[in-house]
Design a protein around this motif. Structure first.
Motif, PDB file in Angstrom:
ATOM      1  N   HIS A   1      17.368 -22.189  -0.164  1.00  0.00           N
ATOM      2  CA  HIS A   1      18.077 -21.248   0.706  1.00  0.00           C
ATOM      3  C   HIS A   1      17.515 -21.181   2.122  1.00  0.00           C
ATOM      4  O   HIS A   1      18.266 -20.927   3.072  1.00  0.00           O
ATOM      5  CB  HIS A   1      18.042 -19.851   0.085  1.00  0.00           C
ATOM      6  N   PHE A   2      16.199 -21.407   2.264  1.00  0.00           N
ATOM      7  CA  PHE A   2      15.571 -21.096   3.548  1.00  0.00           C
ATOM      8  C   PHE A   2      14.683 -22.213   4.096  1.00  0.00           C
ATOM      9  O   PHE A   2      14.099 -22.047   5.159  1.00  0.00           O
ATOM     10  CB  PHE A   2      14.718 -19.829   3.415  1.00  0.00           C
ATOM     11  N   GLY A   3      14.560 -23.331   3.398  1.00  0.00           N
ATOM     12  CA  GLY A   3      13.545 -24.313   3.753  1.00  0.00           C
ATOM     13  C   GLY A   3      13.995 -25.461   4.624  1.00  0.00           C
ATOM     14  O   GLY A   3      13.243 -26.426   4.810  1.00  0.00           O
ATOM     15  N   ALA A   4      15.186 -25.375   5.194  1.00  0.00           N
ATOM     16  CA  ALA A   4      15.720 -26.525   5.927  1.00  0.00           C
ATOM     17  C   ALA A   4      14.912 -26.868   7.180  1.00  0.00           C
ATOM     18  O   ALA A   4      14.931 -28.011   7.632  1.00  0.00           O
ATOM     19  CB  ALA A   4      17.176 -26.259   6.320  1.00  0.00           C
ATOM     20  N   GLY A   5      14.188 -25.905   7.732  1.00  0.00           N
ATOM     21  CA  GLY A   5      13.520 -26.136   9.008  1.00  0.00           C
ATOM     22  C   GLY A   5      12.155 -26.778   8.931  1.00  0.00           C
ATOM     23  O   GLY A   5      11.498 -26.958   9.962  1.00  0.00           O
ATOM     24  N   GLY A   6      11.687 -27.142   7.732  1.00  0.00           N
ATOM     25  CA  GLY A   6      10.355 -27.726   7.617  1.00  0.00           C
ATOM     26  C   GLY A   6       9.960 -27.879   6.163  1.00  0.00           C
ATOM     27  O   GLY A   6      10.759 -27.620   5.257  1.00  0.00           O
TER      28      GLY A   6
END
Length: 216
Positions: free
Chosen positions: A151-156
């Protein structure tokens, strides 16, 4: 706290003290200038020494002038509010709530994993027995990590993309999985690799090696 006073973080042995590792990682990742006071654990003087720093009789403890914060998650929250290197909590309110929930679950949960696989960051055990209850803890951790990353890990490479207090809270679990050679899902193994190569994690391990080698 006077402006010229550095925060003082009182910690236990870096090889063993999982509770100390969490806020040290958060404060170091946040670029916070702090002093470190080490209390050697498992000695006759340990309890009395800790009590000189912390009225709770536990480590870690963060000394902010005359105020003592003797609780790891609270110290991580303080680090997030005082980070010099960028946010240690997600900016988005939903992600931030999820980050705090993951951190709190780590803080209060997984008792069987803690008991059966105590932190020993420099050790390597390839045939360590793990009970079904412990495997259940591990499965829950992997599911939690997967949910955060999905859900939230796309940026790193971290749980919420960039490094947050959730990664600091789970750092001792990362070390346990490495120490005991726990078989993980590929996605979990990728996260362990990323988290264990973070500069703050590497600095903690280097400190553990120094303490063990010198007997400090």
């Amino acid at each position: 706290m006077a402006q010229h006073q550095k925060p003082v973080l009182v910690i236990g042995d870096k090889n063993y003290s999982s509770w100390s590792m969490r806020p040290w990682i958060a404060m170091t990742a946040g670029g916070i200038d702090f002093e470190e006071t080490h209390v050697k654990l498992r000695t006759e003087e340990t309890k009395a020494t800790i009590l000189r720093h912390s009225p709770s009789g536990t480590v870690p403890a963060l000394k902010l002038g005359d105020v003592v914060v003797p609780e790891s998650l609270a110290i991580c929250e303080w680090a997030a509010e005082n980070s010099k290197t960028g946010p240690l909590l997600p900016v988005d309110s939903v992600a931030r709530a999820a980050c705090r929930a993951a951190s709190a679950e780590m803080h209060s949960g997984f008792a069987t994993l803690r008991k059966e696989c105590p932190m020993d960051i420099l050790a390597r055990e390839t045939c360590h027995p793990i009970s079904d209850a412990c495997r259940s803890d591990i499965a829950r951790i992997e599911a939690l990590w997967e949910n955060c990353r999905h859900h939230f890990g796309a940026g790193g490479p971290y749980l919420f993309g960039h490094f947050t207090i959730a990664d600091a809270m789970f750092a001792p679990v990362v070390s346990r999985f490495i120490t005991y050679g726990v078989h993980l899902l590929p996605e979990s193994a990728d996260y362990v690799a990323a988290a264990s190569h973070h500069p703050a994690y590497q600095a903690w391990v280097a400190g553990a090696k120094l303490q063990v080698e010198t007997g400090i």
